[in-house]
Design a protein around this motif. Structure first.
Motif, PDB file in Angstrom:
ATOM      1  N   GLY A  96       0.740  -1.198   0.452  1.00 25.82           N
ATOM      2  CA  GLY A  96      -0.065   0.154  -0.042  1.00 25.82           C
ATOM      3  C   GLY A  96       0.843   1.028  -0.419  1.00 25.82           C
ATOM      4  O   GLY A  96       1.923   1.357   0.165  1.00 25.82           O
ATOM      5  N   VAL A  97       0.372   2.237  -0.094  1.00 25.56           N
ATOM      6  CA  VAL A  97       0.817   3.525   0.302  1.00 25.56           C
ATOM      7  C   VAL A  97       0.771   3.847   1.057  1.00 25.56           C
ATOM      8  O   VAL A  97       2.181   4.392   1.306  1.00 25.56           O
ATOM      9  N   VAL A  98       0.292   3.813   2.299  1.00 29.97           N
ATOM     10  CA  VAL A  98       0.183   4.269   3.792  1.00 29.97           C
ATOM     11  C   VAL A  98       1.969   3.431   4.145  1.00 29.97           C
ATOM     12  O   VAL A  98       2.207   3.769   4.391  1.00 29.97           O
ATOM     13  N   TYR A 122      -5.021  13.614   5.082  1.00 29.92           N
ATOM     14  CA  TYR A 122      -5.142  12.232   5.253  1.00 29.92           C
ATOM     15  C   TYR A 122      -4.296  11.920   6.849  1.00 29.92           C
ATOM     16  O   TYR A 122      -3.185  11.905   7.156  1.00 29.92           O
ATOM     17  N   ASN A 173      -5.106  15.422  -0.201  1.00 32.42           N
ATOM     18  CA  ASN A 173      -6.247  15.153   0.034  1.00 32.42           C
ATOM     19  C   ASN A 173      -6.581  15.423   1.785  1.00 32.42           C
ATOM     20  O   ASN A 173      -5.257  14.955   2.488  1.00 32.42           O
ATOM     21  N   ASP A 201       3.497  11.943  -1.159  1.00 29.39           N
ATOM     22  CA  ASP A 201       1.951  10.676  -1.557  1.00 29.39           C
ATOM     23  C   ASP A 201       1.766  11.098  -2.997  1.00 29.39           C
ATOM     24  O   ASP A 201       1.387  12.365  -2.921  1.00 29.39           O
ATOM     25  N   ILE A 203      -0.841   9.124  -4.423  1.00 27.90           N
ATOM     26  CA  ILE A 203      -1.749   8.053  -5.281  1.00 27.90           C
ATOM     27  C   ILE A 203      -2.815   8.577  -5.536  1.00 27.90           C
ATOM     28  O   ILE A 203      -3.192   7.780  -7.050  1.00 27.90           O
ATOM     29  N   TRP A 204      -3.174  10.247  -5.558  1.00 24.22           N
ATOM     30  CA  TRP A 204      -4.215  10.385  -6.194  1.00 24.22           C
ATOM     31  C   TRP A 204      -3.490  10.676  -7.671  1.00 24.22           C
ATOM     32  O   TRP A 204      -4.464  11.739  -8.321  1.00 24.22           O
ATOM     33  N   LYS A 236      -6.664   3.462  -5.828  1.00 24.73           N
ATOM     34  CA  LYS A 236      -7.304   4.447  -6.682  1.00 24.73           C
ATOM     35  C   LYS A 236      -8.062   4.631  -7.585  1.00 24.73           C
ATOM     36  O   LYS A 236      -8.961   5.155  -8.330  1.00 24.73           O
TER      37      LYS A 236
HETATM   38  C1  LIG Z   1      -3.250  10.398   0.543  1.00 22.86           C
HETATM   39  C2  LIG Z   1      -3.621   8.872   0.645  1.00 22.86           C
HETATM   40  N1  LIG Z   1      -2.351   8.396   0.271  1.00 22.86           N
HETATM   41  C3  LIG Z   1      -2.434   7.128   1.011  1.00 22.86           C
HETATM   42  C4  LIG Z   1      -4.031   6.193   0.840  1.00 22.86           C
HETATM   43  C5  LIG Z   1      -3.904   4.942   1.333  1.00 22.86           C
HETATM   44  O1  LIG Z   1      -2.941   4.366   0.182  1.00 22.86           O
HETATM   45  P1  LIG Z   1      -2.783   2.733   0.722  1.00 22.86           P
HETATM   46  O2  LIG Z   1      -4.112   1.993   1.140  1.00 22.86           O
HETATM   47  O3  LIG Z   1      -1.992   2.202  -0.666  1.00 22.86           O
HETATM   48  O4  LIG Z   1      -2.605   1.954   1.782  1.00 22.86           O
HETATM   49  C6  LIG Z   1      -4.949   7.554   0.763  1.00 22.86           C
HETATM   50  C7  LIG Z   1      -6.374   6.867   0.721  1.00 22.86           C
HETATM   51  O5  LIG Z   1      -7.684   6.963   1.298  1.00 22.86           O
HETATM   52  C8  LIG Z   1      -4.649   8.759   1.072  1.00 22.86           C
HETATM   53  O6  LIG Z   1      -5.472   9.493   0.669  1.00 22.86           O
END
Ligand SMILES: Cc1ncc(COP(=O)(O)O)c(C=O)c1O
Length: 391
Positions: A96-98, A122, A173, A201, A203-204, A236
């Motif tokens: 995941g990104v987080v 976020y 976000n 980050d 992701i968007w 996403k």
């Molecule tokens: C800025 C941002 N980063 C990461 C995520 C989610 O990352 P992941 O589910 O891939 O860990 C989100 C999901 O809403 C997000 O808004």
């Protein structure tokens, strides 16, 4: 509603999905329209369903490595969509990104070190730092007439006072900003002047409306690339977050070594078979689907802006340039901030994300997820209209 695939209402209940099946636990009631967690209620591109189904039919799911084909699809995608030339050697994969942000924070900063974030932001940006013993330094965004910008003067003060890294949300976000080249250039100048590492980050970054353009921070210059670790994903973009496939893009060899050494220490590695199949298909064949999605999402955003202007002009919306979340300023509704989320849940039957979870700057705000068929948005707005008329 017409025959647009995004108009189709897909029943997600009883699929163990957080957004619909998790509302009871989080909001205390079941009969609410869930517009919180940031995934979409749309089926992903059919090419993705096909790729996953074909892989499933093989029936043997042993250990897999990430094939060069996948990286090639990633590289081609970002070249075509964002004009960014990624060397495949820079790529790592994370679930995941987080998790990626967390690895970068752990590998590139020391305990107690100060790391900058730009709230309202976020919520995991706070959590990643706090849970890992880093010190959060806030450089809040500045809002003027619903448009948020960075406070560069304050950021320079903070950089001057000594920070190693910054978690940068681009696009942002929840405020829906797609940073312009001028803004990114200003940030880049400060990053180089003070030697800060940017953990970006992005992701968007694929979910940007016509009229705005996402510029990857690392693509600004080779020098900036050396100061930047980027995380992005097909999750996403193509609504496949449950398949857990994300990319880390790390041009700086020393950063890469440190992050890879951490992953080895933690025995984190490998990729999921279905994530790879889905991600590759999406990147190779999903562009047309994404272009139609963006038109639909932008129309959803316009619809909400127009309808809220009619039924609840006290609620102000930040101008969305991308993402599928809207940042609603509810401070003039006359409802105490602590009761705002309960009002939407209990009185209107809508589950939004609570603004204060995005930091103190989010008090009095709610985040609305518009990644759903327009009929659900209509339903939410008429529920809201009724609830407001009973105030
Ligand atoms: C800025 C941002 N980063 C990461 C995520 C989610 O990352 P992941 O589910 O891939 O860990 C989100 C999901 O809403 C997000 O808004």
């Amino acid at each position: 509603m017409g025959c647009c695939p995004f108009d189709q209402v897909v029943n997600r209940r009883n699929t163990d999905c957080t957004k619909w099946d998790g509302v009871l636990e989080v909001f205390g009631c079941d009969e609410v329209l869930p517009m919180w967690v940031a995934d979409m209620d749309f089926r992903c591109p059919e090419v993705v369903v096909k790729a996953v189904t074909e892989r499933a039919q093989h029936g043997v799911f042993g250990y897999e490595y990430c094939p060069a084909r996948f990286n090639e699809a990633v590289v081609n995608w970002y070249r075509a969509r964002q004009g960014w030339e990624i060397d495949p050697a820079w790529l790592i994969h994370t679930p995941g990104v987080v998790p990626g942000l967390t690895y970068a924070v752990l590998a590139l900063t020391e305990p107690e070190e100060r790391v900058v974030i730009q709230p309202p932001v976020y919520p995991p940006f706070f959590r990643v730092l706090q849970c890992n013993g880093r010190t959060v330094v806030e450089n809040p965004l500045v809002e003027v007439d619903g448009r948020y910008t960075m406070n560069f003067a304050e950021l320079e003060e903070i950089f001057r006072s000594g920070v190693r890294a910054m978690l940068f949300c681009s696009p942002h976000n929840p405020v829906g900003r797609v940073w312009t080249r001028a803004e990114l250039d200003k940030l880049a100048a400060l990053v180089l002047k003070y030697g800060v590492t940017v953990i970006a980050d992005e992701i968007w970054s694929d979910l940007v409306f016509p009229g705005a353009r996402h510029i990857p921070f690392a693509s600004l210059s080779p020098e900036i690339a050396q100061h930047t670790v980027t995380f992005n994903a097909p999750s996403k973009t193509f609504n496949i977050a449950g398949l857990y496939v994300s990319n880390g893009i790390i041009p700086n060899g020393e950063h890469r070594e440190r992050i890879c050494a951490l992953l080895e220490r933690l025995s984190i590695g490998g990729v999921g078979i279905f994530g790879v199949a889905a991600g590759e298909a999406a990147y190779r064949e999903g562009a047309e689907w994404l272009d139609s999605l963006l038109v639909y999402l932008q129309e959803n955003a316009r619809f909400v802006v127009q309808e809220l202007g009619r039924i609840a002009p006290q609620i102000k919306i930040a101008q969305p340039e991308g993402t599928f979340v809207l940042w609603l300023d509810c401070r003039e509704l006359g409802i105490p901030f602590e009761e705002l989320n309960r009002f939407f849940v209990a009185k209107a039957g809508i589950a939004f994300s609570e603004g204060s979870s995005f930091g103190a700057a989010g008090r009095g705000f709610q985040r609305m997820n518009i990644g759903c068929p327009r009929s659900l948005i209509s339903e939410a707005l008429s529920r809201l209209e009724q609830a407001l008329s009973a105030l």
